[in-house]
Design an enzyme around this catalytic site. Structure first.
Site, short mmCIF file in Angstrom:
data_model
loop_
_atom_site.label_atom_id
_atom_site.label_comp_id
_atom_site.label_asym_id
_atom_site.label_seq_id
_atom_site.Cartn_x
_atom_site.Cartn_y
_atom_site.Cartn_z
N SER A 56 0.85 -1.05 -0.04
CA SER A 56 -0.13 -0.05 0.02
C SER A 56 1.05 1.22 -0.02
O SER A 56 2.13 1.14 0.50
CB SER A 56 -0.95 0.02 1.22
N TYR A 96 -2.79 -0.70 10.09
CA TYR A 96 -2.57 -1.20 8.59
C TYR A 96 -1.36 -0.85 8.35
O TYR A 96 -0.95 -1.53 7.64
CB TYR A 96 -3.68 -0.36 8.02
#
Length: 361
Positions: free
Chosen positions: A213, A226
Site C-alpha cells: 500500500s 494497517y
C-alpha cells in the site's frame, strides 16, 4: 589488508560526498543562472521547466516496452479473490490464458466471488478455499496446486499475495488484539503463503507479487495497525528480493493509493461498527481525556472517506499484470492518482519536518 580496503572505501565516500556538496552548493546555482541566461528564462522559470520535464518523462510518458513472457502453460496463485483486486485479477489473468488458482476466504454458499469464479466452468480456473491465517488451509492449497499443475517440475509461475484487511483507529483507542489480527492477515498471511509456495516458484524462476500500500511507505493518523502491517510487507518483500535474485525469481511490490470507492473496503456500516467497538474497548482514562465529542467528530471525518478515491481498479490490475508478465518487471508499482503520488514523493523524500508541516499538522 581488509581494514586498509575499508579505510580506502571510506575515504573515497567522504571525498565524493564533499565534492557533491560543493557542486550542488557552489556551482549548481551558477549553472542554473547560466542556462537561464542563455535560454532567456529566469531561474524560477528554469526550475519550473525542469520540473515539467521530470513529470513529462517520469510520470506522464508510458514506460518503454520490456517484453512479455509466454502465457501458455503458466499458472498463477492469487489470494483474496472474494472481491476487489483479487477477483478482478483472477478474471483478467484467466482471460489472458493463465491457469488461475483463486484463493477465496468465504465458503461457497457465503461468497459471491467464489460462486462467480466457479461459474466460469473452465479447467484453467481453480477456486481454492483459503484462509491465509490457517496453516492447515495453506498446506491444503499447496497440495491442490501440485495436484493440478501440468508439470510440478516446471513449478508455479507466479504468486500474488493480495489477501488483506483494513482498519482504522487512533493508537490509544486500538487494542493490541486488533493490531495482531490485522498483522496476521496482511503480514503473517503474506509470509505464510509465500514460504509455502516458494519451492514451486523457484523451480519456475517465476514471480512473487505482494500487494502492499502507499501506507507501507508513508504513515497516516488513525491507520497504525494497517500501516504497521504494510510496512512489514515492504520489508519482507525487499529481503525476499535480495535472496531470490540468485534463483532467478523476481519480486515486485504493488503500492495502491486510495481505492476505497472501487473496492468497498470502507463503508458507513463498517465505520459505525468499528467506531462503536473502539469506544467500548477504550480504557476509561482515554474516554475521559479525549471526550466523546472529539471521538464523534473523528468518526464523521472517516465516514466522509467512504466514497473517496478512484472508482476503477483497472490501473492496479494493469500493474499487477505487468509484474507477472513483463520480462523485466519493476521493483515497485504506484497505481494511484496524482494527489497521492505527489504526497508519497514528498513524504518519502523531503525532511520529515517539512513533509509533516505540509500534510499532517
Amino acid at each position: 589488508f581488509k581494514m586498509s580496503n575499508i579505510s580506502c572505501v571510506k575515504i573515497v565516500m567522504v571525498l565524493f560526498s564533499v565534492s557533491l556538496t560543493l557542486v550542488l552548493g557552489l556551482w549548481l546555482p551558477d549553472a542554473l543562472n547560466l542556462v537561464a541566461g542563455l535560454c532567456g528564462f529566469t531561474v524560477t522559470q528554469s526550475i519550473v521547466l525542469v520540473y515539467f520535464l521530470f513529470v513529462l518523462i517520469c510520470v506522464a510518458m508510458p514506460g518503454l516496452p520490456r517484453g512479455s513472457v509466454k502465457v501458455e502453460g503458466k499458472a498463477v496463485f492469487i489470494t483474496g479473490c472474494d472481491s476487489g483486486f483479487g477477483f478482478a485479477l483472477a478474471m483478467h489473468l484467466h482471460a489472458l490464458g493463465f491457469t488461475v488458482f483463486a484463493g477465496c476466504l468465504l465458503k461457497e454458499k457465503e461468497g459471491t466471488g467464489m460462486r462467480e469464479l466457479e461459474s466460469i466452468k473452465s479447467n484453467r480456473m481453480k477456486v481454492v478455499q483459503l484462509n491465509v491465517c490457517s496453516e492447515e488451509e495453506v498446506a491444503e492449497a499447496v497440495k491442490c496446486v501440485r495436484k493440478h499443475l501440468q508439470d510440478t517440475e516446471t513449478g508455479l509461475w507466479a504468486l500474488v499475495n493480495n489477501a488483506g484487511v483494513s482498519i482504522f483507529g487512533e493508537v490509544e483507542f486500538t487494542s493490541l488484539e486488533t493490531y495482531k489480527q490485522v498483522a496476521d492477515v496482511n503480514l503473517w498471511g503474506t509470509i505464510r503463503v509465500t514460504k509455502a509456495f516458494l519451492p514451486l516458484i523457484r523451480r519456475a524462476k517465476g514471480r512473487v507479487v505482494n500487494i502492499a500500500s502507499m501506507f507501507g511507505r508513508m504513515s497516516n493518523s488513525s491507520r497504525s495497525p494497517y500501516c504497521v502491517s504494510k510496512y512489514g510487507v515492504e520489508a519482507f518483500s525487499d529481503c525476499l528480493r535480495y535472496e531470490m535474485h540468485r534463483w532467478g525469481v523476481k519480486v515486485s511490490i504493488i503500492e495502491p493509493g486510495n481505492f476505497i470507492a472501487a473496492t468497498g473496503i470502507l463503508t458507513h456500516d463498517i465505520v459505525m461498527e468499528t467506531a462503536d467497538k473502539l469506544w467500548k474497548e477504550a480504557p476509561q482514562i482515554v474516554q475521559e481525556d479525549y471526550g466523546r465529542a472529539y471521538f464523534d467528530r473523528h468518526v464523521s471525518v472517516l465516514k466522509s472517506y467512504c466514497n473517496s478515491g478512484l472508482r476503477d481498479v483497472a490501473v492496479v490490475i494493469k500493474d499487477i499484470t505487468d509484474a507477472v508478465t513483463s520480462c523485466y518487471p519493476y521493483t515497485r508499482y504506484n497505481p494511484m492518482d496524482a494527489y497521492w503520488w505527489i504526497r508519497l514523493q514528498i513524504m518519502t523524500h523531503l525532511p520529515a519536518a517539512i513533509a509533516d508541516r505540509l500534510y499532517i499538522y
